[in-house]
Design an enzyme around this catalytic site. Structure first.
Site, PDB file in Angstrom:
ATOM      1  NE  ARG A 170      45.263  -0.391  61.491  1.00  0.00           N
ATOM      2  CZ  ARG A 170      44.043  -0.088  61.035  1.00  0.00           C
ATOM      3  NH1 ARG A 170      43.828   1.082  60.486  1.00  0.00           N
ATOM      4  NH2 ARG A 170      43.060  -0.941  61.144  1.00  0.00           N
ATOM      5  CE1 TYR A 171      49.903   3.908  61.410  1.00  0.00           C
ATOM      6  CE2 TYR A 171      47.882   4.407  62.590  1.00  0.00           C
ATOM      7  CZ  TYR A 171      48.581   4.309  61.405  1.00  0.00           C
ATOM      8  OH  TYR A 171      47.954   4.613  60.225  1.00  0.00           O
ATOM      9  NE  ARG A 174      51.440   6.864  66.103  1.00  0.00           N
ATOM     10  CZ  ARG A 174      51.704   6.758  64.806  1.00  0.00           C
ATOM     11  NH1 ARG A 174      51.099   7.520  63.952  1.00  0.00           N
ATOM     12  NH2 ARG A 174      52.573   5.873  64.381  1.00  0.00           N
ATOM     13  CB  CYS A 183      28.692  13.087  65.347  1.00  0.00           C
ATOM     14  SG  CYS A 183      29.778  11.680  65.159  1.00  0.00           S
ATOM     15  CB  CYS A 187      30.245  13.749  57.821  1.00  0.00           C
ATOM     16  SG  CYS A 187      30.621  14.761  59.269  1.00  0.00           S
ATOM     17  CB  CYS A 190      31.203   9.130  58.682  1.00  0.00           C
ATOM     18  SG  CYS A 190      31.996   8.635  60.222  1.00  0.00           S
ATOM     19  NE  ARG A 192      36.921   5.435  63.516  1.00  0.00           N
ATOM     20  CZ  ARG A 192      37.561   6.588  63.684  1.00  0.00           C
ATOM     21  NH1 ARG A 192      36.898   7.683  64.014  1.00  0.00           N
ATOM     22  NH2 ARG A 192      38.858   6.660  63.537  1.00  0.00           N
ATOM     23  CG  ASP A 368      39.116   6.236  54.555  1.00  0.00           C
ATOM     24  OD1 ASP A 368      40.278   6.163  54.128  1.00  0.00           O
ATOM     25  OD2 ASP A 368      38.844   6.624  55.709  1.00  0.00           O
ATOM     26  CG  ASP A 405      43.842   5.002  57.283  1.00  0.00           C
ATOM     27  OD1 ASP A 405      44.735   4.145  57.387  1.00  0.00           O
ATOM     28  OD2 ASP A 405      43.312   5.562  58.258  1.00  0.00           O
ATOM     29  CE  LYS A 412      45.765   8.579  60.102  1.00  0.00           C
ATOM     30  NZ  LYS A 412      45.671   7.478  61.095  1.00  0.00           N
TER      31      LYS A 412
HETATM   32  C1  LIG Z   1      45.145   7.784  62.316  1.00  0.00           C
HETATM   33  C2  LIG Z   1      45.268   6.831  63.381  1.00  0.00           C
HETATM   34  C3  LIG Z   1      46.094   7.098  64.480  1.00  0.00           C
HETATM   35  C4  LIG Z   1      46.887   8.371  64.608  1.00  0.00           C
HETATM   36  O1  LIG Z   1      47.833   8.480  63.577  1.00  0.00           O
HETATM   37  P1  LIG Z   1      48.647   9.823  63.346  1.00  0.00           P
HETATM   38  O2  LIG Z   1      49.374   9.592  62.067  1.00  0.00           O
HETATM   39  O3  LIG Z   1      49.554   9.978  64.513  1.00  0.00           O
HETATM   40  O4  LIG Z   1      47.687  10.938  63.279  1.00  0.00           O
HETATM   41  C5  LIG Z   1      46.189   6.131  65.450  1.00  0.00           C
HETATM   42  N1  LIG Z   1      45.522   4.967  65.345  1.00  0.00           N
HETATM   43  C6  LIG Z   1      44.729   4.681  64.286  1.00  0.00           C
HETATM   44  C7  LIG Z   1      44.061   3.369  64.214  1.00  0.00           C
HETATM   45  C8  LIG Z   1      44.564   5.614  63.270  1.00  0.00           C
HETATM   46  O5  LIG Z   1      43.767   5.336  62.244  1.00  0.00           O
HETATM   47  S1  SF4 Z   2      33.199  12.309  60.205  1.00  0.00           S
HETATM   48 FE1  SF4 Z   2      31.993  10.676  61.222  1.00  0.00          FE
HETATM   49  S2  SF4 Z   2      32.730  10.658  63.332  1.00  0.00           S
HETATM   50 FE2  SF4 Z   2      33.350  12.631  62.444  1.00  0.00          FE
HETATM   51  S3  SF4 Z   2      31.663  14.075  62.946  1.00  0.00           S
HETATM   52 FE3  SF4 Z   2      31.277  13.236  60.905  1.00  0.00          FE
HETATM   53  S4  SF4 Z   2      29.906  11.520  61.291  1.00  0.00           S
HETATM   54 FE4  SF4 Z   2      30.912  11.990  63.240  1.00  0.00          FE
END
Ligand SMILES: *Cc1c(COP(=O)(O)O)cnc(C)c1O
Ligand code: SF4
Length: 481
Positions: A170-171, A174, A183, A187, A190, A192, A368, A405, A412
C-alpha cells in the site's frame, strides 16, 4: 457540535500572566492547588513491575513453581481455548453467572478463543467484568453491542492491495507480509479477524498458512519491486514460526539488496514472554538475523504489542533484556480500547513503563472498525484527548503517534489531521495525499459514544446515507471556499 480544521480548542484557555506561576496559563476555574497536584501525580510507579508467584492465585496453577510456570512449553500447551478448559482452570474463582456470560460472548465472537496461562494469571478475577486483560481476550455476552452499520470485515481493504496472497503493498517503500495465520493467543480486537485463527460461526476466513510456495511468491514480488525498502513481517504472529523459518525468512529479506530494514511483528513478548527465555533455539535464530543485518548495515527490529501497563511484569523485563543484549530495536504498537486503556492515567503509565524497558512506543491505533467488538471502540475525540495528556510525560522519541487506519485503504493518518469531524454524528473525513491522492476516507465513532438523537438517525438507512453524503459534500464545499 462541528469542529473544523485540526486541534482547535473548544474553549480558549484564559491567559493568566502570573509571574509566580510555572504554567502561565490557567483554565477558567482551575486553581493553583490543582496545578501542583497534577505535577505530583507523576511518580515512579511505572518502575514497580509485578513479581513473585502471582499465578498461584489461580486454582489450576497453585501447585506450580516458577520454573514450571515460566516455561513456554507449559504456556503453549495449557492455553485456554474453550469454556470447559476455562472452568477447569478457574474453578470457583468466578461465579456461574460469569461462565454463562462467557458462553454467550463466545457465541457472538468472530475470533477463536486462546489465552495463555500467563495472561490468565494477570487478570484480577475478583472483578473480571472490568478487568483490562479479560476484556481483550474473553468476550462477555452482556457487554456485546451491535456493529456500526458502516462496518466491513476487512475494513482496511488489505486484500484489495495484495499483488500476491498475503502480501499487502500500500505504501510505496513498505510491504506488509502475512507470513502465517496463527498466533500464540487470539485477541478479540484483531484487525485481521478476516484471516487469523480458526473459522468461527460467523466467519469463513481467508487462510494464509506457512507454505514454501506462497512465501516464494511474496519474496519474488519484493525482489522485483525495487521501491520496497522496508518489510513488515506479520500474520498471524511470527512467534508461531519455527526457528528455521524465522531464520530463512530473515536471511532471504536481508539478501534482497533494496530491502534496507524489516520488522518482525509479534505479540509474543506481551502474552508469552517465557519463549524468549526458555526457547534458546528460536531466540538464537532471531539473534542470528539481527547480527546478519548489522553486518550488512540493515536494521532488524521487533514490533510488539502491549496494551496495558499490567502486561509488563518483572518477567517481561527479563525476557526483553535478552533481545536488548543483542542490540535489537524493539518498538510497541498499542490498540486503544474502551475500558482497557482509554484514560490518560493508564496510557501515561503504559508509555512510561515501555520507555523504562527501552521499548519505543511507536503507535497508538484508534480501534479499527472490526466486527463483533463495537463495545471496545472509542471515538476519535477520545484519542485526541488522551494524546494531549500523554505528550510531555517523557522524551519525545519515546511517545507514540496516535493514528487511525482509514477504512478502504487510505492508510494510517494522524488522529489530528482530519479534514472534518462532526462529533454529533461521529463522522470524520480524512484525506491521504501520498497513498491515495484525491480520495476521501471516512471514519465512524462507535454509536455508544453518540447521543440518542444521532443513534436513532444511524438506525435508519435513509438518514444514514444522508449523513454520510452530507459529510462528504460539506468537505468538498469547504475545500472550494
Ligand atoms: C502499517 C502498515 C505498514 C507499515 O507502516 P508504518 O507506518 O511504517 O509502520 C505497511 N503496510 C501496510 C499495509 C500497513 O498497514
Ligand atoms: S492482534 Fe491479531 S494477529 Fe496480533 S496476536 Fe492478536 S490475534 Fe494475532
Amino acid at each position: 457540535m462541528r469542529v473544523e480544521g485540526t486541534g482547535r480548542p473548544l474553549a480558549a484557555p484564559e491567559e493568566v500572566h502570573d509571574p509566580g506561576s510555572l504554567t502561565g496559563t490557567r483554565f477558567p476555574g482551575q486553581g493553583c492547588a490543582e496545578t501542583s497536584a497534577l505535577a505530583a501525580a507523576l511518580d515512579e510507579s511505572h518502575r514497580d513491575l509485578l513479581d513473585g508467584e502471582y499465578w498461584r492465585r489461580i486454582p489450576a496453577y497453585a501447585g506450580l513453581g516458577a520454573d514450571e510456570f515460566h516455561d513456554h512449553r507449559f504456556q503453549s500447551r495449557n492455553c485456554v481455548s474453550s469454556l470447559p478448559k476455562l472452568r477447569q482452570v478457574l474453578g470457583g474463582l468466578v461465579s456461574e453467572a460469569f461462565y454463562a456470560d462467557v458462553e454467550a460472548g463466545l457465541r457472538l465472537s468472530t475470533m477463536s478463543l486462546r489465552i495463555s496461562p500467563y495472561l490468565i494469571s494477570l487478570v484480577d478475577w475478583s472483578t473480571p467484568d472490568v478487568d483490562p486483560v479479560r476484556i481483550q481476550f474473553l468476550p462477555l455476552g452482556s457487554r456485546h453491542e451491535a456493529d456500526h452499520p458502516e462496518l466491513a470485515l476487512d475494513s482496511l481493504n488489505e486484500q484489495a492491495d495484495s499483488p500476491v496472497p498475503g502480501l499487502t503493498h500500500r505504501y510505496h517503500d513498505r510491504a506488509l507480509f502475512l507470513a502465517l495465520d496463527t498466533c500464540p493467543v487470539y485477541c478479540r480486537f484483531c484487525t485481521r479477524s478476516y484471516s487469523v485463527g480458526l473459522d468461527t460461526a460467523g466467519v469463513d476466513k481467508v487462510h494464509f498458512g506457512v507454505s514454501r510456495e506462497r512465501w516464494e511468491q511474496a519474496f519474488d514480488y519484493i525482489r522485483r519491486t525495487p521501491g520496497i525498502e522496508d518489510v513488515v513481517v506479520s500474520g498471524g504472529d511470527m512467534y508461531n514460526l519455527k526457528a528455521e523459518q524465522v531464520e530463512l525468512l530473515g536471511r532471504t529479506l536481508l539478501d534482497i539488496e533494496h530491502v534496507r530494514r524489516f520488522r518482525y511483528a509479534t505479540k509474543g513478548p506481551a502474552v508469552m514472554p517465557q519463549k524468549l527465555v526458555t526457547d534458546p533455539d528460536w531466540v538464537r535464530a532471531v539473534h542470528a538475523v539481527v547480527a546478519e543485518g548489522r553486518r550488512r548495515h540493515k536494521e532488524v527490529a521487533l514490533h510488539t504489542h502491549f496494551n496495558h501497563p499490567r502486561e509488563i511484569t518483572a518477567f517481561t523485563r527479563r525476557a526483553m533484556e535478552g533481545l536488548m543484549a543483542e542490540g535489537m530495536v524493539v518498538r510497541n504498537q498499542t490498540v486503544l480500547q474502551r475500558g482497557v486503556n482509554d484514560d490518560a492515567d493508564t496510557m501515561q503509565l503504559l508509555v512510561r513503563r515501555l520507555g523504562y524497558l527501552n521499548i519505543h512506543p511507536y503507535y497508538v491505533f484508534l480501534h479499527d472498525m472490526v466486527r463483533g467488538v463495537e463495545e471496545l471502540r472509542t471515538s476519535l475525540r477520545t484519542a485526541i484527548d488522551i494524546e494531549k495528556q500523554v505528550r510531555g510525560v517523557t522524551a519525545g522519541f519515546n511517545l507514540p503517534a496516535f493514528v487511525l487506519d482509514t477504512m478502504g485503504g487510505g492508510g494510517k493518518r494522524d488522529v489530528h489531521s482530519y479534514e472534518r469531524y462532526d462529533q454529533e454524528t461521529g463522522i470524520s473525513v480524512f484525506t491521504s495525499p501520498v497513498v491515495r491522492p484525491g480520495q476521501r476516507f471516512l471514519f465512524f465513532d462507535p454509536l455508544h459514544s453518540l447521543g440518542p438523537k444521532a443513534r436513532a438517525l444511524w438506525s435508519d438507512p435513509d438518514s444514514r446515507a444522508c449523513m454520510i453524503a452530507e459529510a462528504l459534500q460539506d468537505q468538498a464545499a469547504g475545500a472550494r471556499s
